[in-house]
Design an enzyme around this catalytic site. Structure first.
Site, PDB file in Angstrom:
ATOM      1  N   HIS A 209       5.360  30.567  25.993  1.00  0.00           N
ATOM      2  CA  HIS A 209       5.307  30.765  27.435  1.00  0.00           C
ATOM      3  C   HIS A 209       6.021  29.610  28.125  1.00  0.00           C
ATOM      4  O   HIS A 209       6.332  28.594  27.496  1.00  0.00           O
ATOM      5  CB  HIS A 209       3.852  30.814  27.922  1.00  0.00           C
ATOM      6  CG  HIS A 209       3.101  29.542  27.695  1.00  0.00           C
ATOM      7  ND1 HIS A 209       2.675  29.121  26.445  1.00  0.00           N
ATOM      8  CD2 HIS A 209       2.699  28.546  28.555  1.00  0.00           C
ATOM      9  CE1 HIS A 209       2.058  27.962  26.550  1.00  0.00           C
ATOM     10  NE2 HIS A 209       2.069  27.582  27.812  1.00  0.00           N
ATOM     11  N   HIS A 266       7.473  27.034  25.308  1.00  0.00           N
ATOM     12  CA  HIS A 266       6.767  26.292  24.268  1.00  0.00           C
ATOM     13  C   HIS A 266       5.590  27.096  23.731  1.00  0.00           C
ATOM     14  O   HIS A 266       5.187  28.105  24.324  1.00  0.00           O
ATOM     15  CB  HIS A 266       6.295  24.927  24.795  1.00  0.00           C
ATOM     16  CG  HIS A 266       5.474  25.007  26.049  1.00  0.00           C
ATOM     17  ND1 HIS A 266       5.987  25.347  27.285  1.00  0.00           N
ATOM     18  CD2 HIS A 266       4.146  24.791  26.271  1.00  0.00           C
ATOM     19  CE1 HIS A 266       5.038  25.327  28.202  1.00  0.00           C
ATOM     20  NE2 HIS A 266       3.907  25.000  27.593  1.00  0.00           N
ATOM     21  N   ARG A 276      -7.010  20.218  16.829  1.00  0.00           N
ATOM     22  CA  ARG A 276      -6.112  19.619  17.817  1.00  0.00           C
ATOM     23  C   ARG A 276      -6.772  19.677  19.189  1.00  0.00           C
ATOM     24  O   ARG A 276      -7.302  20.727  19.590  1.00  0.00           O
ATOM     25  CB  ARG A 276      -4.777  20.370  17.844  1.00  0.00           C
ATOM     26  CG  ARG A 276      -3.723  19.757  18.760  1.00  0.00           C
ATOM     27  CD  ARG A 276      -2.374  20.474  18.566  1.00  0.00           C
ATOM     28  NE  ARG A 276      -1.294  19.787  19.263  1.00  0.00           N
ATOM     29  CZ  ARG A 276      -0.931  20.057  20.523  1.00  0.00           C
ATOM     30  NH1 ARG A 276      -1.560  21.005  21.195  1.00  0.00           N
ATOM     31  NH2 ARG A 276       0.048  19.385  21.090  1.00  0.00           N
TER      32      ARG A 276
END
Length: 337
Positions: A209, A266, A276
């Site tokens: 997106h 990205h 993460r």
């Protein structure tokens, strides 16, 4: 570095992509905010990648580690407790479902405003009568990152030789600025450990997106996963750096510069060995702000590539789209034949 060592009890489903991906890319543009050439390097990076890394940023490491620690405490809670901060409509806690149009990923998140009071009220139900520690860390971090984002926008203006210097930063500083803050947690994906390295690299945590706002400021722990798309459509993996920030050009900044700066496409891939945690400040203009190319960036008889729209109109259009859609396509001027 801090990361969640135990995946949450809820199951996450992961989408896959067939795109080939590269190894970690060492050529990410690097900008030292203390150097005199920073404004030229920022402009060059925005033109070539729409993305760059910032060092010597001035954000205290204590602000960063405090908020990451608070975020990990929250994401380590039982699902029933986390859901007290939701459902995401669009603000609040959500997992798996990204937006309301069918996009799914291996992520759980908190989407918040940058308004201190509204965030405090939301977390009363989660932390009982004592949300102060979380909210204090959140507010310190947002304040520092917003200041840095404005400095970067002012350096952009200088690099583009446009006046006044705050032509872009004032949109974030406005009391009505429609800015957001997002905490993402990507649980480790144990199923990846049985896959070949090539297959594992194609499991999506957050789909591709662009960001619709003006600028995004990203920081994550020392875990890989972030990728950006180059102009030829290939994907490169961004080496993690827990001490620095990454800057994304958003769709609105692409329009304001009449396409001279490109919003970066990205995505985030899942990780089979570490969770993460990422923290993103999305700097947006007031809802009523009209978005159109700045006359000061137009060269001579250059024509606008975009129809004028308000941020409210664009935000509404973006919210009704899928992640991977070209949102600006609806606002591009069609060249006369």
């Amino acid at each position: 570095m801090v990361f969640v060592t135990k995946p949450p009890s809820e199951n996450f489903s992961y989408a896959r992509t067939s795109n080939n991906v590269s190894k970690l890319f060492s050529g990410i543009p690097l900008v030292d905010l203390t150097k005199p050439d920073s404004k030229q390097l920022i402009v060059k990076a925005c033109e070539e990648y729409g993305f760059f890394k910032i060092i010597n940023h001035g954000v205290p490491m204590d602000f960063i580690t405090r908020l990451e620690s608070e975020a990990i405490k929250f994401f380590s809670m039982p699902l029933s407790e986390k859901e007290k901060a939701g459902p995401p409509n669009p603000l609040g806690y959500g997992n798996k479902h990204i937006g309301k149009n069918g996009d799914v990923g291996g992520v759980e998140y908190l989407l918040l405003t940058t308004n201190t009071e509204s965030n405090s009220q939301r977390f009363l139900s989660v932390f009982g009568n004592n949300p102060e520690e979380f909210c204090s860390a959140l507010n310190d971090y947002i304040s520092a990152v917003k200041k840095m984002a404005c400095e970067i926008l002012e350096l952009m203006a200088e690099g583009l030789k446009i006046q006044p210097r705050n032509v872009l930063s004032k949109l974030l500083m406005d009391e009505q600025s429609d800015s957001y803050f997002r905490l993402n947690h990507y649980p480790l994906c144990p199923e990846l450990q049985g896959l070949s390295s090539a297959s594992a690299r194609n499991v999506i945590g957050f789909g591709e997106h662009t960001d619709p706002q003006i600028i995004s400021v990203l920081r994550s722990n020392n875990t890989s996963g972030l990728q950006i798309s180059l102009g030829d459509g290939s994907w490169i993996s961004v080496p993690p750096d827990q001490h620095s920030f990454f800057i994304n050009v958003g769709d609105s900044l692409q329009v304001l510069t009449n396409g001279r700066f490109q919003s970066v496409r990205h995505r985030v891939l899942a990780n089979g060995f570490k969770s993460r945690v990422s923290m993103i400040y999305f700097g947006g203009p007031p809802l009523s702000e009209k978005i159109a190319p700045l006359q000061s960036v137009m060269n001579g008889e250059e024509e606008s590539l975009y129809e004028e729209f308000t941020w409210f109109e664009y935000k509404k259009s973006a919210c009704s789209s899928r992640l991977a859609d070209n949102r600006l396509g609806h606002f591009e001027r069609i060249a006369a034949s």
